[in-house]
Design a protein around this motif. Structure first.
Motif, mmCIF file in Angstrom:
data_model
loop_
_atom_site.group_PDB
_atom_site.id
_atom_site.type_symbol
_atom_site.label_atom_id
_atom_site.label_comp_id
_atom_site.label_asym_id
_atom_site.label_seq_id
_atom_site.Cartn_x
_atom_site.Cartn_y
_atom_site.Cartn_z
ATOM 1 N N ARG A 67 0.869 -1.176 0.000
ATOM 2 C CA ARG A 67 0.000 0.000 0.000
ATOM 3 C C ARG A 67 0.906 1.226 0.000
ATOM 4 N NH1 ARG A 67 -4.785 0.979 4.352
ATOM 5 N NH2 ARG A 67 -5.780 2.703 3.280
ATOM 6 N N ALA A 68 0.678 2.127 -0.939
ATOM 7 C CA ALA A 68 1.543 3.298 -1.080
ATOM 8 C C ALA A 68 0.728 4.505 -1.544
ATOM 9 C CB ALA A 68 2.659 3.009 -2.079
ATOM 10 N N LYS A 69 1.335 5.673 -1.436
ATOM 11 C CA LYS A 69 0.657 6.915 -1.833
ATOM 12 C C LYS A 69 0.738 7.184 -3.329
ATOM 13 C CE LYS A 69 1.009 9.195 2.602
ATOM 14 N NZ LYS A 69 1.424 10.388 3.329
ATOM 15 N N SER A 70 1.701 6.538 -4.026
ATOM 16 C CA SER A 70 1.820 6.750 -5.470
ATOM 17 C C SER A 70 1.917 5.415 -6.194
ATOM 18 C CB SER A 70 3.052 7.603 -5.800
ATOM 19 O OG SER A 70 4.235 6.843 -5.642
ATOM 20 N N GLY A 117 -9.774 3.816 -3.481
ATOM 21 C CA GLY A 117 -9.781 5.198 -3.035
ATOM 22 C C GLY A 117 -8.971 5.477 -1.778
ATOM 23 N N SER A 118 -8.217 4.477 -1.308
ATOM 24 C CA SER A 118 -7.400 4.684 -0.108
ATOM 25 C C SER A 118 -5.912 4.584 -0.422
ATOM 26 C CB SER A 118 -7.778 3.651 0.960
ATOM 27 O OG SER A 118 -7.568 2.344 0.456
ATOM 28 N N GLY A 119 -5.521 5.108 -1.556
ATOM 29 C CA GLY A 119 -4.129 5.009 -1.997
ATOM 30 C C GLY A 119 -3.982 3.869 -2.988
ATOM 31 N N TRP A 120 -2.753 3.593 -3.356
ATOM 32 C CA TRP A 120 -2.450 2.557 -4.332
ATOM 33 C C TRP A 120 -2.209 1.238 -3.614
ATOM 34 C CZ3 TRP A 120 -2.627 3.152 -9.569
ATOM 35 C CH2 TRP A 120 -2.830 4.449 -10.018
ATOM 36 N N VAL A 121 -2.780 0.156 -4.139
ATOM 37 C CA VAL A 121 -2.664 -1.167 -3.532
ATOM 38 C C VAL A 121 -2.291 -2.174 -4.611
ATOM 39 C CG1 VAL A 121 -3.945 -2.978 -2.329
ATOM 40 C CG2 VAL A 121 -4.418 -0.598 -1.817
#
Length: 65
Positions: free
Chosen positions: A9-12, A40-44
């Motif tokens: 899980r990351a922001k980009s 919708g909760s960041g990149w997974v």
């Protein structure tokens, strides 16, 4: 049988892909899902272990023969 899943899980997207690649390389895994932000909760992204040996009656990881 237990299911093993590695999750990133990351922001980009770029960081998510980089960490997914790292997990696959170091853990001997393969991508199960590519980076997505659909939740919708960041990149997974997810990876699962590669199956390298077949299970036999002798137990996991033993060759039949």
């Amino acid at each position: 049988m237990d299911d093993i899943v590695f999750m990133v899980r990351a922001k980009s997207r770029a960081v998510c892909q980089q960490q997914l690649d790292l997990i696959c390389e170091r853990m001997g895994a393969r991508p199960a899902t590519l980076p997505t932000n659909a939740i919708g909760s960041g990149w997974v992204a997810r990876a699962v272990p590669r199956m390298t040996t077949a299970r036999t009656d002798d137990g996991p990881g033993r060759s039949a023969g």
